[in-house]
Design an enzyme around this catalytic site. Structure first.
Site, PDB file in Angstrom:
ATOM      1  CG  ASN A   7      34.654-109.705  40.427  1.00 37.89           C
ATOM      2  OD1 ASN A   7      34.414-110.602  39.212  1.00 37.89           O
ATOM      3  ND2 ASN A   7      34.163-108.941  40.807  1.00 37.89           N
ATOM      4  CE  LYS A   9      36.643-106.385  40.688  1.00 36.08           C
ATOM      5  NZ  LYS A   9      37.411-105.465  41.648  1.00 36.08           N
ATOM      6  CG  HIS A  96      31.036-105.508  41.223  1.00 38.62           C
ATOM      7  ND1 HIS A  96      31.875-103.776  41.042  1.00 38.62           N
ATOM      8  CD2 HIS A  96      32.077-106.019  41.765  1.00 38.62           C
ATOM      9  CE1 HIS A  96      33.626-104.443  41.694  1.00 38.62           C
ATOM     10  NE2 HIS A  96      33.130-105.467  42.645  1.00 38.62           N
ATOM     11  CD  GLU A  98      35.093-103.322  40.409  1.00 35.80           C
ATOM     12  OE1 GLU A  98      35.161-103.850  38.891  1.00 35.80           O
ATOM     13  OE2 GLU A  98      36.305-102.683  40.534  1.00 35.80           O
ATOM     14  CD  GLU A 168      32.097-106.470  46.048  1.00 35.99           C
ATOM     15  OE1 GLU A 168      33.254-107.100  46.380  1.00 35.99           O
ATOM     16  OE2 GLU A 168      32.010-105.985  44.976  1.00 35.99           O
ATOM     17  N   GLY A 174      39.288-102.389  45.996  1.00 36.66           N
ATOM     18  CA  GLY A 174      41.006-102.230  44.604  1.00 36.66           C
ATOM     19  C   GLY A 174      41.263-100.773  45.300  1.00 36.66           C
ATOM     20  CB  SER A 213      41.197-103.750  50.020  1.00 31.01           C
ATOM     21  OG  SER A 213      41.388-102.777  48.780  1.00 31.01           O
TER      22      SER A 213
HETATM   23  P1  PGA Z   1      38.672-106.246  45.337  1.00 31.28           P
HETATM   24  O1  PGA Z   1      38.232-106.792  44.737  1.00 31.28           O
HETATM   25  O2  PGA Z   1      39.050-107.260  46.307  1.00 31.28           O
HETATM   26  O3  PGA Z   1      40.404-106.224  44.530  1.00 31.28           O
HETATM   27  O4  PGA Z   1      39.020-104.774  46.889  1.00 31.28           O
HETATM   28  C1  PGA Z   1      36.799-106.608  45.641  1.00 31.28           C
HETATM   29  C2  PGA Z   1      35.762-106.565  44.000  1.00 31.28           C
HETATM   30  O5  PGA Z   1      35.354-105.503  43.767  1.00 31.28           O
HETATM   31  O6  PGA Z   1      34.849-107.808  44.387  1.00 31.28           O
END
Ligand code: PGA
Length: 253
Positions: A7, A9, A96, A98, A168, A174, A213
């Site tokens: 992803n 983003k 997601h 976010e 997640e 992140g 992460s």
């Molecule tokens: P990250 O993001 O690996 O940077 O923690 C994962 C995600 O949001 O899909």
């Protein structure tokens, strides 16, 4: 099926996206991937670049990061599932954290998007996960199960075979904080229990991937868990060497 989804983003220029994809194409041969399906989710404006670059690479699929549930209409700034399918996307990330956190996506919106994606024959990567307070209160298992139940409302057994679920934990996205392998396995097994309630034996074939992460230094243990069938990778998907290392680890798991 094992799935490694990247992803990206709201990152990458056209050139950076091009270079990343060219590196993945050169490195990730079908032999190297084995039973791993790689999915790349670039920003929507770069979707067709990815589709064009990967036209002869069916083992590398392309996903959108979001889509609108309606087909067409007066929704300024939105892109529909129908348009994503028309652009050649194979999959779409839905719900997601976010999107839920910054764009107010409710469980009901997520559900409409899942139904629309399935109707357009896009593989929905349905994201669920708890915030830190919910975990601290010990309510994470029931809360995330309910989130998934609401996301899948009205998804019939014959459409369900295209589902991918991504667990997640919001506190791990992140942040550098990862769920332990045991925490991930506990949740994945719990969610598979719901999938079994809803879809019977099909549940054993539906990929449940972990995100938050996930990187080469912690992925081996996560991927070794019985109910962890891959990863949804943010930061580490922007570094070709890391993403390739993750594909190798998943293949070996
Ligand atoms: P990250 O993001 O690996 O940077 O923690 C994962 C995600 O949001 O899909």
């Amino acid at each position: 099926m094992k799935i490694l989804a990247g992803n990206w983003k709201m990152n990458t220029s056209f050139e950076e996206g091009y270079n990343l994809i060219e590196t993945l194409k050169a490195e990730l041969s079908p032999e190297r991937l084995g039973d791993v399906v790689v999915v790349i989710a670039p920003p929507s404006i770069q979707l067709t670049q990815a589709v064009d670059l990967l036209v002869d690479y069916p083992e590398l699929a392309v996903a959108a990061q979001n889509g609108h549930a309606g087909d067409y209409g007066a929704f300024t700034g939105e892109v529909s599932m129908a348009q994503l399918a028309d652009a050649g996307a194979d999959a779409v990330i839905i719900g997601h954290s976010e999107r839920r956190q910054f764009f107010g996506e409710s469980d009901s919106v997520v559900n409409k998007k899942v139904l629309s994606a399935l109707e357009q024959e896009l593989r929905p990567i349905v994201c669920v996960g708890e915030v830190l307070e919910v975990r601290k209160a010990g309510k994470h298992l029931s809360a995330v199960k309910e989130q998934l139940r609401l996301a899948l409302e009205g998804v019939s057994g014959d459409l369900a075979e295209n589902l991918v679920i991504a667990y997640e934990p919001v506190w791990a996205i992140g942040t550098g904080e990862t769920a332990t392998a045991a925490q991930a396995q506990e949740m994945h097994a719990h969610l598979r229990g719901l999938l079994r309630e809803l879809y019977g034996d099909l549940a054993d074939h539906l990929p449940i991937v972990y995100g938050g992460s996930c990187k080469p230094s912690n992925a081996a243990e996560l991927f070794a868990q019985a109910d962890v069938n891959g990863g949804l990778i943010g930061g580490a998907s922007l570094v070709a060497a890391d993403f390739i290392a993750l594909a190798d680890l998943l293949h070996k798991s």
